[in-house]
Motif scaffolding. Structure first.
Motif, mmCIF file in Angstrom:
data_model
loop_
_atom_site.group_PDB
_atom_site.id
_atom_site.type_symbol
_atom_site.label_atom_id
_atom_site.label_comp_id
_atom_site.label_asym_id
_atom_site.label_seq_id
_atom_site.Cartn_x
_atom_site.Cartn_y
_atom_site.Cartn_z
ATOM 1 N N ARG A 241 0.824 -1.213 0.000
ATOM 2 C CA ARG A 241 0.000 0.000 0.000
ATOM 3 C C ARG A 241 0.860 1.266 0.000
ATOM 4 N NH1 ARG A 241 -5.288 -1.476 1.416
ATOM 5 N NH2 ARG A 241 -5.817 0.613 2.170
ATOM 6 N N PHE A 242 2.026 1.153 -0.641
ATOM 7 C CA PHE A 242 2.922 2.304 -0.711
ATOM 8 C C PHE A 242 2.306 3.450 -1.513
ATOM 9 C CE2 PHE A 242 6.288 4.611 -3.031
ATOM 10 C CZ PHE A 242 7.063 5.054 -1.977
ATOM 11 N N PHE A 243 1.520 3.105 -2.526
ATOM 12 C CA PHE A 243 0.948 4.121 -3.400
ATOM 13 C C PHE A 243 -0.369 4.689 -2.857
ATOM 14 C CE2 PHE A 243 3.231 1.275 -6.500
ATOM 15 C CZ PHE A 243 4.315 2.126 -6.679
ATOM 16 N N GLY A 244 -0.763 4.250 -1.681
ATOM 17 C CA GLY A 244 -1.987 4.759 -1.084
ATOM 18 C C GLY A 244 -3.068 3.700 -1.077
ATOM 19 N N GLY A 245 -4.029 3.870 -0.230
ATOM 20 C CA GLY A 245 -5.107 2.902 -0.137
ATOM 21 C C GLY A 245 -6.462 3.566 -0.129
ATOM 22 N N GLY A 246 -6.533 4.754 -0.728
ATOM 23 C CA GLY A 246 -7.784 5.497 -0.724
ATOM 24 C C GLY A 246 -8.752 5.003 -1.781
ATOM 25 N N ALA A 247 -9.812 5.751 -1.939
ATOM 26 C CA ALA A 247 -10.861 5.345 -2.874
ATOM 27 C C ALA A 247 -10.569 5.784 -4.305
ATOM 28 C CB ALA A 247 -12.201 5.914 -2.417
ATOM 29 N N ASP A 248 -9.678 6.744 -4.493
ATOM 30 C CA ASP A 248 -9.420 7.280 -5.836
ATOM 31 C C ASP A 248 -8.340 6.442 -6.526
ATOM 32 O OD1 ASP A 248 -9.075 8.724 -8.120
ATOM 33 O OD2 ASP A 248 -9.056 10.684 -7.126
ATOM 34 N N GLU A 249 -8.768 5.361 -7.155
ATOM 35 C CA GLU A 249 -7.815 4.433 -7.778
ATOM 36 C C GLU A 249 -7.085 5.075 -8.946
ATOM 37 O OE1 GLU A 249 -7.769 0.079 -10.008
ATOM 38 O OE2 GLU A 249 -9.566 0.744 -8.931
ATOM 39 N N ALA A 250 -7.779 5.930 -9.710
ATOM 40 C CA ALA A 250 -7.137 6.564 -10.865
ATOM 41 C C ALA A 250 -5.954 7.423 -10.443
ATOM 42 C CB ALA A 250 -8.168 7.411 -11.628
ATOM 43 N N GLN A 251 -6.118 8.210 -9.379
ATOM 44 C CA GLN A 251 -5.025 9.044 -8.892
ATOM 45 C C GLN A 251 -3.871 8.187 -8.369
ATOM 46 O OE1 GLN A 251 -4.368 12.338 -8.954
ATOM 47 N NE2 GLN A 251 -6.170 12.536 -10.271
ATOM 48 N N GLU A 252 -4.206 7.103 -7.689
ATOM 49 C CA GLU A 252 -3.165 6.215 -7.173
ATOM 50 C C GLU A 252 -2.340 5.629 -8.311
ATOM 51 O OE1 GLU A 252 -4.890 3.260 -4.707
ATOM 52 O OE2 GLU A 252 -5.700 4.684 -3.251
ATOM 53 N N ARG A 253 -3.008 5.252 -9.393
ATOM 54 C CA ARG A 253 -2.273 4.672 -10.519
ATOM 55 C C ARG A 253 -1.399 5.714 -11.212
ATOM 56 N NH1 ARG A 253 -2.815 -0.318 -11.269
ATOM 57 N NH2 ARG A 253 -4.598 -1.484 -10.473
ATOM 58 N N LEU A 254 -1.840 6.952 -11.260
ATOM 59 C CA LEU A 254 -0.996 8.016 -11.812
ATOM 60 C C LEU A 254 0.243 8.217 -10.958
ATOM 61 C CD1 LEU A 254 -3.615 10.714 -12.913
ATOM 62 C CD2 LEU A 254 -2.097 9.385 -14.394
ATOM 63 N N ARG A 255 0.045 8.257 -9.627
ATOM 64 C CA ARG A 255 1.200 8.414 -8.738
ATOM 65 C C ARG A 255 2.136 7.214 -8.838
ATOM 66 N NH1 ARG A 255 -2.787 10.373 -5.084
ATOM 67 N NH2 ARG A 255 -2.858 8.336 -4.038
ATOM 68 N N ALA A 256 1.543 6.033 -8.929
ATOM 69 C CA ALA A 256 2.358 4.818 -9.035
ATOM 70 C C ALA A 256 3.188 4.825 -10.311
ATOM 71 C CB ALA A 256 1.458 3.582 -8.987
ATOM 72 N N GLY A 257 2.579 5.237 -11.431
ATOM 73 C CA GLY A 257 3.316 5.284 -12.694
ATOM 74 C C GLY A 257 4.480 6.251 -12.641
ATOM 75 N N ALA A 258 4.251 7.435 -12.044
ATOM 76 C CA ALA A 258 5.321 8.433 -11.940
ATOM 77 C C ALA A 258 6.442 7.929 -11.034
ATOM 78 C CB ALA A 258 4.759 9.741 -11.405
ATOM 79 N N ALA A 259 6.055 7.289 -9.917
ATOM 80 C CA ALA A 259 7.063 6.776 -8.985
ATOM 81 C C ALA A 259 7.890 5.666 -9.627
ATOM 82 C CB ALA A 259 6.389 6.265 -7.715
ATOM 83 N N MET A 260 7.233 4.753 -10.364
ATOM 84 C CA MET A 260 7.964 3.649 -10.988
ATOM 85 C C MET A 260 8.864 4.144 -12.108
ATOM 86 S SD MET A 260 7.503 1.006 -9.249
ATOM 87 C CE MET A 260 8.534 0.032 -10.342
ATOM 88 N N ASP A 261 8.467 5.200 -12.817
ATOM 89 C CA ASP A 261 9.345 5.770 -13.842
ATOM 90 C C ASP A 261 10.643 6.273 -13.206
ATOM 91 O OD1 ASP A 261 7.753 5.229 -15.980
ATOM 92 O OD2 ASP A 261 6.856 7.229 -16.111
ATOM 93 N N LYS A 262 10.533 6.895 -12.022
ATOM 94 C CA LYS A 262 11.735 7.395 -11.339
ATOM 95 C C LYS A 262 12.603 6.244 -10.838
ATOM 96 C CE LYS A 262 9.596 11.753 -9.890
ATOM 97 N NZ LYS A 262 9.099 12.551 -8.765
ATOM 98 N N LEU A 263 11.970 5.212 -10.283
ATOM 99 C CA LEU A 263 12.732 4.049 -9.819
ATOM 100 C C LEU A 263 13.388 3.331 -10.988
ATOM 101 C CD1 LEU A 263 10.303 2.601 -7.116
ATOM 102 C CD2 LEU A 263 12.498 3.728 -6.717
#
Length: 297
Positions: A241-263
């Protein structure tokens, strides 16, 4: 009365045969060059063309490659026939190289066995990747090959270059300092420039004090190993649940994509060896899935 233009589909193969340039049976010296290139291919960079659409350009690329001893051509989702009449005519005796070429569905599949992937582009990108000159890129490719790894020179489609998704497989970006007012290069010209620099670097790389190919600790991690590591990392972060566990799945996936691009950029810049990639994955797995200590411990 206006004359009709000549039918080039007929003339190109005829000219190739008359000049001894094309066809399945190249001149003896060209056949010898191809045989020697094949014998050395495991120690030389591969050339990857992403979505080429002009057969003549593919044939010219084959000629440029064989000019400088390269013979491993990989085509990603080509929109042309690499064994068409114009490709054979432009290959000028490098037809066996076209026959030997392999086709893949994606760039990721084409470079899976390569530890170093160098992508050519004239446009600035937001990806945090090193930007190399053609000479620096050739030296990096030579260093990878001399230590037992594979290196890929990645070129984009003639129309629109490499996509952002295709660039994710690269360790570094290669730029050629052309005139900014007229910067576009023909695909074969770009391949020839890098192939030339690779030949210049080859002798120097062989003489440099580097670990031998027999040293398994020196072998670079392949693109497939790094992709597997990053996929595992991504899945583990979601599970934690590093990318968040809220109800807004679309926002979580955007944050996850940006974070994985940096990693991903971080890992590709580091250019880990195969042993280091295995160690990193094992350490991550131990954190995510810790072993249960035996009773009484």
């Amino acid at each position: 009365r206006r004359q009709r233009p000549p039918d080039m589909s007929v003339l190109l193969p005829l000219l190739a045969v008359l000049s001894g340039a094309g066809g399945p049976n190249p001149a003896p010296t060209k056949a010898a060059a191809f045989t020697r290139a094949v014998d050395m291919s495991s120690n030389l960079p591969v050339v990857v063309l992403a979505r080429p659409f002009d057969g003549g350009n593919v044939g010219s690329v084959a000629r440029a490659m064989l000019n400088f001893g390269l013979c491993d051509l990989r085509l990603v989702d080509p929109a042309c026939d690499p064994m068409g009449d114009e490709a054979i005519a432009r290959a000028c005796g490098a037809t066996p190289l076209l026959q030997r070429s392999r086709t893949y569905g994606t760039v990721r599949e084409a470079v899976e066995d390569c530890g170093v992937v160098l992508a050519t582009t004239a446009r600035s990108r937001e990806m945090a990747l090193p930007v190399l000159s053609a000479r620096d890129a050739a030296e990096r490719a030579a260093a990878s090959c001399s230590s037992g790894g594979r290196a890929a020179l990645l070129f984009g489609c003639e129309k629109n270059g490499l996509s952002q998704a295709e660039l994710r497989s690269a360790n570094a970006i290669v730029t050629i300092p052309t005139d900014p007012l007229f910067s576009s290069l023909n695909l074969a010209q770009a391949v020839l420039l890098l192939a030339y620099e690779c030949q210049l670097s080859r002798a120097a790389a062989e003489d440099a004090a580097r670990p031998t190919a027999d040293d398994p600790a020196a072998k670079p991690a392949t693109a497939g190993q790094l992709a597997s590591l990053l996929d595992f990392w991504d899945a583990s972060l979601w599970r934690a649940r590093f990318f968040g566990g809220g109800a807004d799945e679309a926002q979580e996936r955007l944050r996850a994509g940006a974070a994985m691009d940096k990693l991903r950029a971080l890992v590709l810049r580091a250019a880990p060896t195969a042993a280091e990639a295995r160690l990193l994955r094992g350490a991550l797995q131990a954190l995510i899935e810790p072993k249960t200590p035996p009773p009484g411990k």
